[in-house]
Design a protein around this motif. Sequence first.
Motif, mmCIF file in Angstrom:
data_model
loop_
_atom_site.group_PDB
_atom_site.id
_atom_site.type_symbol
_atom_site.label_atom_id
_atom_site.label_comp_id
_atom_site.label_asym_id
_atom_site.label_seq_id
_atom_site.Cartn_x
_atom_site.Cartn_y
_atom_site.Cartn_z
ATOM 1 N N ARG A 48 1.036 -1.109 0.102
ATOM 2 C CA ARG A 48 -0.022 0.068 -0.171
ATOM 3 C C ARG A 48 0.897 1.325 0.116
ATOM 4 O O ARG A 48 1.869 1.171 0.667
ATOM 5 N N GLN A 49 0.423 2.360 -0.956
ATOM 6 C CA GLN A 49 1.360 3.582 -0.892
ATOM 7 C C GLN A 49 0.593 4.377 0.348
ATOM 8 O O GLN A 49 -0.588 4.656 0.142
ATOM 9 N N TYR A 50 1.260 4.937 1.169
ATOM 10 C CA TYR A 50 1.077 6.005 2.023
ATOM 11 C C TYR A 50 1.716 7.203 1.742
ATOM 12 O O TYR A 50 2.766 7.335 1.175
ATOM 13 N N ARG A 51 1.076 8.451 1.974
ATOM 14 C CA ARG A 51 1.320 9.809 1.573
ATOM 15 C C ARG A 51 1.661 10.739 2.735
ATOM 16 O O ARG A 51 0.672 10.598 3.508
ATOM 17 N N PHE A 52 2.770 11.358 2.613
ATOM 18 C CA PHE A 52 3.060 12.075 3.828
ATOM 19 C C PHE A 52 3.125 13.588 3.226
ATOM 20 O O PHE A 52 3.849 14.002 2.383
ATOM 21 N N CYS A 53 2.587 14.459 4.432
ATOM 22 C CA CYS A 53 2.745 16.098 3.965
ATOM 23 C C CYS A 53 4.183 16.529 4.113
ATOM 24 O O CYS A 53 4.748 17.472 3.485
ATOM 25 N N SER A 54 5.133 15.873 5.148
ATOM 26 C CA SER A 54 6.634 16.377 5.263
ATOM 27 C C SER A 54 7.376 15.118 5.519
ATOM 28 O O SER A 54 6.995 14.085 5.620
ATOM 29 N N ARG A 55 8.508 15.690 5.341
ATOM 30 C CA ARG A 55 9.816 14.646 5.447
ATOM 31 C C ARG A 55 9.815 14.231 7.025
ATOM 32 O O ARG A 55 9.942 12.724 7.324
ATOM 33 N N LYS A 56 9.275 14.892 8.001
ATOM 34 C CA LYS A 56 9.300 14.617 9.237
ATOM 35 C C LYS A 56 8.222 13.600 9.682
ATOM 36 O O LYS A 56 8.483 12.667 10.386
ATOM 37 N N CYS A 57 7.294 13.687 8.866
ATOM 38 C CA CYS A 57 6.093 12.639 9.157
ATOM 39 C C CYS A 57 6.544 11.195 8.576
ATOM 40 O O CYS A 57 6.187 10.368 9.101
ATOM 41 N N LEU A 58 7.165 11.371 7.337
ATOM 42 C CA LEU A 58 7.782 10.439 6.758
ATOM 43 C C LEU A 58 8.663 9.516 7.526
ATOM 44 O O LEU A 58 8.567 8.366 8.032
ATOM 45 N N ASP A 59 9.610 10.470 8.199
ATOM 46 C CA ASP A 59 10.778 9.702 9.118
ATOM 47 C C ASP A 59 9.906 9.128 10.430
ATOM 48 O O ASP A 59 10.371 7.963 10.835
ATOM 49 N N GLN A 60 9.022 9.827 10.912
ATOM 50 C CA GLN A 60 8.119 9.215 12.076
ATOM 51 C C GLN A 60 7.493 7.948 11.733
ATOM 52 O O GLN A 60 7.537 6.966 12.644
ATOM 53 N N PHE A 61 6.882 7.799 10.567
ATOM 54 C CA PHE A 61 6.279 6.555 9.906
ATOM 55 C C PHE A 61 7.215 5.424 10.046
ATOM 56 O O PHE A 61 7.236 4.259 10.316
ATOM 57 N N GLU A 62 8.625 5.708 9.204
ATOM 58 C CA GLU A 62 9.649 4.831 9.176
ATOM 59 C C GLU A 62 10.006 4.281 10.337
ATOM 60 O O GLU A 62 10.731 3.020 10.492
ATOM 61 N N LEU A 63 10.117 4.913 11.542
ATOM 62 C CA LEU A 63 10.601 4.540 12.788
ATOM 63 C C LEU A 63 9.443 3.544 13.380
ATOM 64 O O LEU A 63 10.164 2.404 13.833
ATOM 65 N N GLU A 64 8.212 3.532 13.296
ATOM 66 C CA GLU A 64 7.378 2.657 13.727
ATOM 67 C C GLU A 64 5.966 2.685 12.769
ATOM 68 O O GLU A 64 4.917 3.223 13.159
ATOM 69 N N PRO A 65 6.316 1.950 11.624
ATOM 70 C CA PRO A 65 5.030 1.687 10.836
ATOM 71 C C PRO A 65 3.732 1.169 11.307
ATOM 72 O O PRO A 65 2.589 1.306 11.108
ATOM 73 N N GLU A 66 3.851 0.211 12.299
ATOM 74 C CA GLU A 66 2.802 -0.731 12.812
ATOM 75 C C GLU A 66 1.913 0.224 13.475
ATOM 76 O O GLU A 66 0.861 -0.078 13.619
ATOM 77 N N ARG A 67 2.527 1.338 14.204
ATOM 78 C CA ARG A 67 1.716 2.195 14.795
ATOM 79 C C ARG A 67 0.751 2.928 14.077
ATOM 80 O O ARG A 67 -0.377 3.149 14.408
ATOM 81 N N TYR A 68 0.968 3.228 12.716
ATOM 82 C CA TYR A 68 0.107 4.070 12.018
ATOM 83 C C TYR A 68 -0.527 3.148 10.754
ATOM 84 O O TYR A 68 -1.213 3.848 10.274
ATOM 85 N N THR A 69 -0.260 1.810 10.828
ATOM 86 C CA THR A 69 -0.924 1.070 9.932
ATOM 87 C C THR A 69 -1.833 -0.056 10.550
ATOM 88 O O THR A 69 -2.607 -0.822 9.667
ATOM 89 N N ALA A 70 -1.894 0.016 11.582
ATOM 90 C CA ALA A 70 -2.702 -0.900 12.561
ATOM 91 C C ALA A 70 -4.263 -0.850 11.938
ATOM 92 O O ALA A 70 -4.840 0.145 11.781
ATOM 93 N N GLY A 71 -4.618 -2.118 11.708
ATOM 94 C CA GLY A 71 -6.112 -2.210 10.987
ATOM 95 C C GLY A 71 -6.200 -1.856 9.597
ATOM 96 O O GLY A 71 -7.487 -1.798 9.239
ATOM 97 N N LYS A 72 -5.286 -1.544 8.972
ATOM 98 C CA LYS A 72 -5.251 -1.344 7.595
ATOM 99 C C LYS A 72 -4.692 -2.140 6.722
ATOM 100 O O LYS A 72 -3.452 -2.471 7.052
ATOM 101 N N GLY A 73 -5.317 -2.997 5.931
ATOM 102 C CA GLY A 73 -4.967 -3.944 5.124
ATOM 103 C C GLY A 73 -4.288 -3.197 3.903
ATOM 104 O O GLY A 73 -4.373 -2.240 3.522
ATOM 105 N N ALA A 74 -3.685 -4.116 2.949
ATOM 106 C CA ALA A 74 -3.240 -3.651 1.728
ATOM 107 C C ALA A 74 -4.454 -3.264 0.749
ATOM 108 O O ALA A 74 -5.359 -4.088 0.703
ATOM 109 N N GLN A 75 -3.887 -2.201 0.043
ATOM 110 C CA GLN A 75 -4.931 -1.536 -0.798
ATOM 111 C C GLN A 75 -4.896 -2.388 -2.246
ATOM 112 O O GLN A 75 -3.868 -2.213 -2.740
ATOM 113 N N ARG A 76 -5.716 -2.936 -2.976
ATOM 114 C CA ARG A 76 -5.714 -3.766 -3.904
ATOM 115 C C ARG A 76 -6.712 -3.130 -5.126
ATOM 116 O O ARG A 76 -7.827 -2.609 -4.888
#
Length: 93
Positions: free
Chosen positions: A65-93
């Motif tokens: 799934r492709q996730y979009r981020f408003c800033s590099r700061k948000c992308l960096d935060q996502f990369e640290l713990e992606p499970e926190r922000y993807t819980a309950g979201k399956g792959a988009q097909r």
Amino acid sequence: MEGLFSFLLFAALFYFMMRFGCGAHMIHGHHGHAGHGPPDADAKDPVCGMDVETGKGYAKMHEGRQYRFCSRKCLDQFELEPERYTAGKGAQR
């Protein structure tokens, strides 16, 4: 040796100016950096919840799934713990 020191000092200043100074506008997605992969229908930053226009900001593929981020700061935060922000979201097909 003085030339090497001057070069390293200039390189360090350049890096910090691009990261936090005059190049910092790139962090907010105004440079049109688009990711590759299928478009994200909701285009909402999973970290801060901000709407992100298609073709703006940053994109990251995670588990099909492709996730979009408003800033590099948000992308960096996502990369640290992606499970926190993807819980309950399956792959988009």
